[in-house]
Design an enzyme around this catalytic site. Sequence first.
Site, PDB file in Angstrom:
ATOM      1  N   SER A  21       0.817  -1.204   0.000  1.00 19.52           N
ATOM      2  CA  SER A  21       0.000   0.000   0.000  1.00 19.52           C
ATOM      3  C   SER A  21       0.854   1.258   0.000  1.00 19.52           C
ATOM      4  O   SER A  21       1.846   1.347   0.719  1.00 19.52           O
ATOM      5  CB  SER A  21      -0.877  -0.028   1.247  1.00 19.52           C
ATOM      6  OG  SER A  21      -1.727   1.078   1.251  1.00 19.52           O
ATOM      7  N   GLY A  72       0.830  11.419   4.391  1.00 17.63           N
ATOM      8  CA  GLY A  72      -0.400  11.709   5.125  1.00 17.63           C
ATOM      9  C   GLY A  72      -1.643  11.107   4.502  1.00 17.63           C
ATOM     10  O   GLY A  72      -2.747  11.648   4.654  1.00 17.63           O
ATOM     11  N   LEU A  73      -1.474   9.975   3.806  1.00 19.92           N
ATOM     12  CA  LEU A  73      -2.609   9.237   3.251  1.00 19.92           C
ATOM     13  C   LEU A  73      -3.559  10.095   2.426  1.00 19.92           C
ATOM     14  O   LEU A  73      -4.778  10.063   2.603  1.00 19.92           O
ATOM     15  CB  LEU A  73      -3.352   8.492   4.368  1.00 19.92           C
ATOM     16  CG  LEU A  73      -2.603   7.253   4.871  1.00 19.92           C
ATOM     17  CD1 LEU A  73      -3.145   6.782   6.210  1.00 19.92           C
ATOM     18  CD2 LEU A  73      -2.650   6.115   3.865  1.00 19.92           C
ATOM     19  N   ASN A 127      -5.134  -0.879   8.142  1.00 24.01           N
ATOM     20  CA  ASN A 127      -3.948  -0.039   8.345  1.00 24.01           C
ATOM     21  C   ASN A 127      -4.057   0.650   9.701  1.00 24.01           C
ATOM     22  O   ASN A 127      -4.607   1.731   9.817  1.00 24.01           O
ATOM     23  CB  ASN A 127      -3.836   0.989   7.220  1.00 24.01           C
ATOM     24  CG  ASN A 127      -2.564   1.810   7.315  1.00 24.01           C
ATOM     25  OD1 ASN A 127      -1.797   1.668   8.270  1.00 24.01           O
ATOM     26  ND2 ASN A 127      -2.341   2.675   6.362  1.00 24.01           N
ATOM     27  N   CYS A 130      -0.158   3.580  10.182  1.00 22.20           N
ATOM     28  CA  CYS A 130       0.463   4.667   9.399  1.00 22.20           C
ATOM     29  C   CYS A 130       1.139   5.648  10.347  1.00 22.20           C
ATOM     30  O   CYS A 130       0.516   6.162  11.274  1.00 22.20           O
ATOM     31  CB  CYS A 130      -0.546   5.401   8.539  1.00 22.20           C
ATOM     32  SG  CYS A 130       0.251   6.740   7.617  1.00 22.20           S
ATOM     33  N   LYS A 165      -2.089  -4.792   9.473  1.00 20.83           N
ATOM     34  CA  LYS A 165      -0.725  -4.284   9.201  1.00 20.83           C
ATOM     35  C   LYS A 165      -0.148  -3.628  10.444  1.00 20.83           C
ATOM     36  O   LYS A 165      -0.697  -2.665  10.971  1.00 20.83           O
ATOM     37  CB  LYS A 165      -0.763  -3.292   8.036  1.00 20.83           C
ATOM     38  CG  LYS A 165       0.624  -2.841   7.578  1.00 20.83           C
ATOM     39  CD  LYS A 165       0.555  -2.115   6.245  1.00 20.83           C
ATOM     40  CE  LYS A 165       1.930  -1.696   5.752  1.00 20.83           C
ATOM     41  NZ  LYS A 165       1.843  -1.027   4.440  1.00 20.83           N
ATOM     42  N   GLY A 244      11.991  -3.033   2.981  1.00 19.62           N
ATOM     43  CA  GLY A 244      13.229  -2.849   2.233  1.00 19.62           C
ATOM     44  C   GLY A 244      13.567  -3.908   1.219  1.00 19.62           C
ATOM     45  O   GLY A 244      14.722  -4.030   0.803  1.00 19.62           O
TER      46      GLY A 244
END
Lengths: 303, 254
Positions: A21, A72-73, A127, A130, A165, A244
Amino acid sequence: MVDLSADLGFIKLKNPVIPASGTFGYGEEFQTFFDLDILGAFVLKGIYKNPRPGNIPPRLHETAAGLLNSIGLAGPGAEELVNIIKRVAGITHTPVVVNVCGEDDEEYLEVAQIFDALDEVAMLELNISCPNVRAGGKCPAQDGQHTYRLVKLIKQNTVKPLIVKLSPNVKDIVSIALSAEEAGADALSLVNAYLGLAVNLKSRAPVFRNVFAGLSGPAIKPLALKLVYEVARQVAVPVIGIGGITCGGDVLEFILAGASAVQTGTVNMVEPAASVRILHEIETQMQELQIKNLEEIRGELKI
Amino acid sequence: MKEEKCRVVENININEKYYLMKLKTTTIAKDCRPGNFVMVAVSTTFDPLLKRPFGIFKSEPPYIYLYYEVVGKGSELMSRLKENDNLAVLGPLGNSFPVFRSENILLIAGGRGIVPIYFAAENYAAGNTLFLIYGAKSAGDLNLLDRIDSLPLKKTYLYSENGSTGKKGLVTGDVREIIIDNHINITFSCGPDAMFKSLNQELAGLAVENYASLEALMGCGFGICYSCAVKTRLGGYKKVCSDGPVFKLEDIEW
């Protein structure tokens, strides 16, 4: 021939590569680079009920082998995403995962229910991690009780498989993982971005208005591998490793650490067709290492 | 838009920190338009991790030219590339200046903002009458004048802030009079934010259509990371990479 399939129990993916995402747009932006059908699945950019403008720039700061972001989505809101998903379903058969966001539990539920009702969506990813929405990087995934309450609320009111997540910015990720599992999570994806600080020496101020921002990219891979290893040993649900990944070897390392599949992130921004290369590398490397299927090595890290 | 392996044909130091790179492309040169840019992998290691955006200065298929200023680590690495080096290039990216016919177009370039302006001048000369204002801090920043001399421009106005070449002053100093005197109805501009800000004020109330090509720090270059957000006058953000880089000047909040 090696078997690339990745079994999450509730769904069998043709391979373990899932663009994450926020690093894959809404999928359609990538169809010019490769056929989306090659992917195991893909996760759409996180969505709230209403459109969001995102954070005031700057939103990006490059670091050694990594990247701090504070987006910031930003997003078009749930209603518009429904239209986008219908369009995307017309260009690929790959399972689509919706990354569900919310300002509060009610909004999380409302958004989850909108996409739970959509045939074109295969799975939901909650989510709760974040780092860029609230100042200081606060999120529900930092609180075991909140995680439990929220996951339970979503599971009781939706039917699609739910991936939760997790955030690496916690004291004890295993306890949060266990809370999510106990509340009914079907899978866990970890990790979201690490909180980091960038300093502007001239102004003597942080680069980002939220002070902290989310660090991603190859720089975090060993940190993410450690958490995936720790969590995968303690939970029964499948773990999706994130952090990563840039090559096929990285994917196999996460599988050895206990992941059933992986999400690729920053690499998709840097190299839009990275998925094609990574899939090819996984296959080649499995042949070289005489690995017939992923299940054979999953969690088999020799300690 | 695709990622190609391109070969460096030449990478010439034009002046101080300014370079002109000629790259052999497969399809980018053929497909690009004035205003388009490319993302260049200046390194094959993870540091720096991201590709760097560079505006296209000129296209001469299969070659493109990138005129750039060394401003940081990425462009510094770029400047060290040598003939026959291969690098991954993504492009062409972004939108382009709209096409016009039979118009009086004023091109306005501040410093390295000459990049898309030069490309536009070469491509839009046929059928239009072009004027150019080109300015920079000092003579050392006002390069490629020989190439500009050979462009089919009706008139060129040069400025430097320190007076070392052309008229002393800002690019935007006389822009209002130039527009009125030459019956300009379209402007294309590219330069630093301060130039756009001043331009937006100077052009207010004039009956001209103004197209600005913006520069921004970018993550991906093709619209997925939302890093290069620019605030619009009507509220909300646009992405410089995929909604732009060319915008109506007055649509941006300066």
